[in-house]
Design an enzyme around this catalytic site. Structure first.
Site, PDB file in Angstrom:
ATOM      1  N   GLU A  25      13.791 -10.503  65.509  1.00 16.95           N
ATOM      2  CA  GLU A  25      12.989 -10.423  64.285  1.00 16.95           C
ATOM      3  C   GLU A  25      12.412  -9.016  64.218  1.00 16.95           C
ATOM      4  O   GLU A  25      11.462  -8.695  64.947  1.00 16.95           O
ATOM      5  CB  GLU A  25      11.879 -11.483  64.328  1.00 16.95           C
ATOM      6  N   CYS A  78       5.563  -6.723  59.278  1.00 21.02           N
ATOM      7  CA  CYS A  78       6.991  -6.431  59.127  1.00 21.02           C
ATOM      8  C   CYS A  78       7.504  -6.729  57.724  1.00 21.02           C
ATOM      9  O   CYS A  78       8.522  -6.170  57.311  1.00 21.02           O
ATOM     10  CB  CYS A  78       7.797  -7.213  60.167  1.00 21.02           C
TER      11      CYS A  78
END
Length: 492
Positions: free
Chosen positions: A232, A267
């Protein structure tokens, strides 16, 4: 819960965080491996109990987690509650409510009638002992969310939170053995040497959240043992404002909201904005208006009573300051710098495509605006860069959504808002290429740590049907074997 509650968790200086030794890492690995081999974690009642204990840990220590992230990141309590603690309790209970259905075997209907009696079925089995490496920016949610899936799947898990949030790291390390089975779940405290030692072990799955540079290191380590891996990562997620957007005040408020969460250290934060040239000035004014609403008079983002989150590390702070010094863009709002801790929300215009701000992911409260002629130019800019984790498209035209689905690539596409995809537990989440690989979230996180084991039972009574497969091979047997390959193929 009042915003100004006194801290009950004492800040832990990074230098005083006691790291886990290599011997302790090996002991944890051996202990959890033995637990998995015993079969104890396969029991659904066991998994359910651990999930409920995890929910209790979050609920009992709600304020303690706020305190820890306030100490480590200067994170506002509201942001920690909304994005981490409350969100995670909902996620745990969602897993508890659906555990039996997730773990139930899936029958596989067969096309051929003669196979129908074989009972083709996929059984859900835990992969084994897993390693979860989480970052500093959202340390609670990015540690516990994968853990929820691991527990639900029946996998023992070793957690490796970031050493850059030492107060949180110490807190989670003290709570996990109090609430969860210490023979099944453990925490490693440490930096690069400890993580490197852990990665050398043979795990049954590794789940890493962080940046692409370290992601490559993790992928290399996983490859040595053929360990399955979820990455991720992040990337430059664009916010695209289409020509048809007239309510720029709402658009700006939603983009600025997503950009300022955790001081831009998220993110899925919008990394830059692509705006039609004719709308840039109005968009900037709308951003200023939204900023005034977020930080009313007396509530300055750097020095007010509820300031923006700190930049986690002086090195990253210096990097962001350097970007502001080197950019060719024009700062039209913000830009103030507070020591080596924080940076005010900063908006820039006249930013060229090849600017220093358009290289790697910014990961801070800086929003460059690129003026474009039309939506096709916006698409070209996005496609000239590595695949982002998400694209945020603001439009009232459904056709534009489908155009972006056809002509761009991203982990996700979100229309008319930012970061709200994280509220949809049922929607798998993940990137492509530089933004990572492997989908997760909700049931998909259960799937990450689950091996789907196929099984059939072939009746002995079917033996008459199998005579053609046995030696000696004959012309008749050969022609019968060739028959399925002679099916008529349509011209188009």
């Amino acid at each position: 819960m009042p915003f100004d509650l006194p801290q009950k968790v004492m800040p832990v200086p990074a230098a005083s965080l006691k790291f886990t030794t290599n011997e302790e890492i090996d002991e944890n690995y051996a202990r959890l491996t033995a637990t998995f081999k015993s079969g104890e974690t396969r029991s659904l009642p066991y998994r359910r109990k651990q999930l409920l204990q995890l929910a209790r840990m979050l609920q009992d220590n709600h304020t303690a987690f706020e305190d820890a992230l306030l100490a480590d990141l200067n994170r506002p309590r509201m942001e920690t509650t909304v994005s981490e603690v409350a969100h995670l309790i909902t996620s745990v209970m969602y897993a508890v409510e659906n555990l039996e259905s997730w773990a139930a075997p899936d029958p596989c209907p067969t096309k051929e009638a003669w196979r129908s009696s074989w009972g083709a079925t996929l059984y859900k089995e835990p992969k084994g002992v897993v390693l979860i490496i989480s970052p500093w920016n959202y340390p609670l949610v990015l540690t516990v969310n994968p853990l929820i899936g691991a527990i639900a799947a029946g996998c023992p898990a070793v957690l490796k939170p970031s050493e850059l949030v030492p107060t949180f790291c110490e807190l989670i390390a003290s709570l996990i053995p109090k609430y969860l089975d210490p023979n099944t779940y453990a925490v490693i405290k440490g930096g690069v040497p400890e993580t490197t030692h852990a990665l050398a072990l043979r795990w049954d799955h590794i789940f890493y959240t962080g940046n692409s540079r370290v992601g490559r290191i993790v992928a290399t380590a996983a490859g040595k043992n053929l360990t399955p891996l979820t990455l991720e990562l992040g990337g430059k997620s664009a916010a695209v404002v289409a020509d048809d957007c007239d309510d720029l005040d709402v658009v700006a408020k939603r983009i600025l909201y997503g950009k300022l969460q955790n001081g831009g250290q998220l993110c899925v934060a919008p990394d830059y904005a692509l705006v039609p040239k004719a709308k840039v000035d109005a968009f900037v004014e709308s951003l200023k208006k939204a900023h005034e609403e977020f930080f009313p008079e007396g509530d300055h983002p750097l020095t007010g009573p509820r300031p923006i989150s700190d930049i986690v590390h002086p090195t990253h702070h210096a990097h962001l300051v350097d970007l502001l010094h080197r950019t060719k863009g024009k700062v039209v709002f913000g830009g103030q710098i507070h020591k080596d801790k924080s940076i005010a929300p900063t908006i820039l215009t006249d930013v060229p495509v090849d600017d220093v701000l358009m290289g790697e992911e910014i990961f801070g409260p800086i929003l460059p605006i690129l003026a474009v002629d039309d939506i096709d130019e916006a698409i070209r800019v996005i496609n000239s860069k590595p695949i982002p984790l998400v694209i945020y498209l603001f439009t009232t035209q459904d056709e534009l959504k489908h155009k972006f689905l056809r002509e761009t690539r991203s982990g996700q596409l979100v229309v008319n808002d930012t970061i709200m995809q994280l509220c949809v537990h049922e929607l798998p989440f993940g990137g492509q290429g530089e933004s990572g690989y492997g989908m997760w979230f909700g049931k998909t996180t259960f799937d990450v740590f689950t091996h789907r084991r196929g099984c059939i039972t072939v009746p002995f009574s079917d033996e008459p049907f199998f005579q053609g497969r046995y030696r000696p091979y004959t012309e008749d047997k050969y022609q019968a074997a060739c028959a399925p390959g002679k099916v008529k193929i349509p011209d188009e």
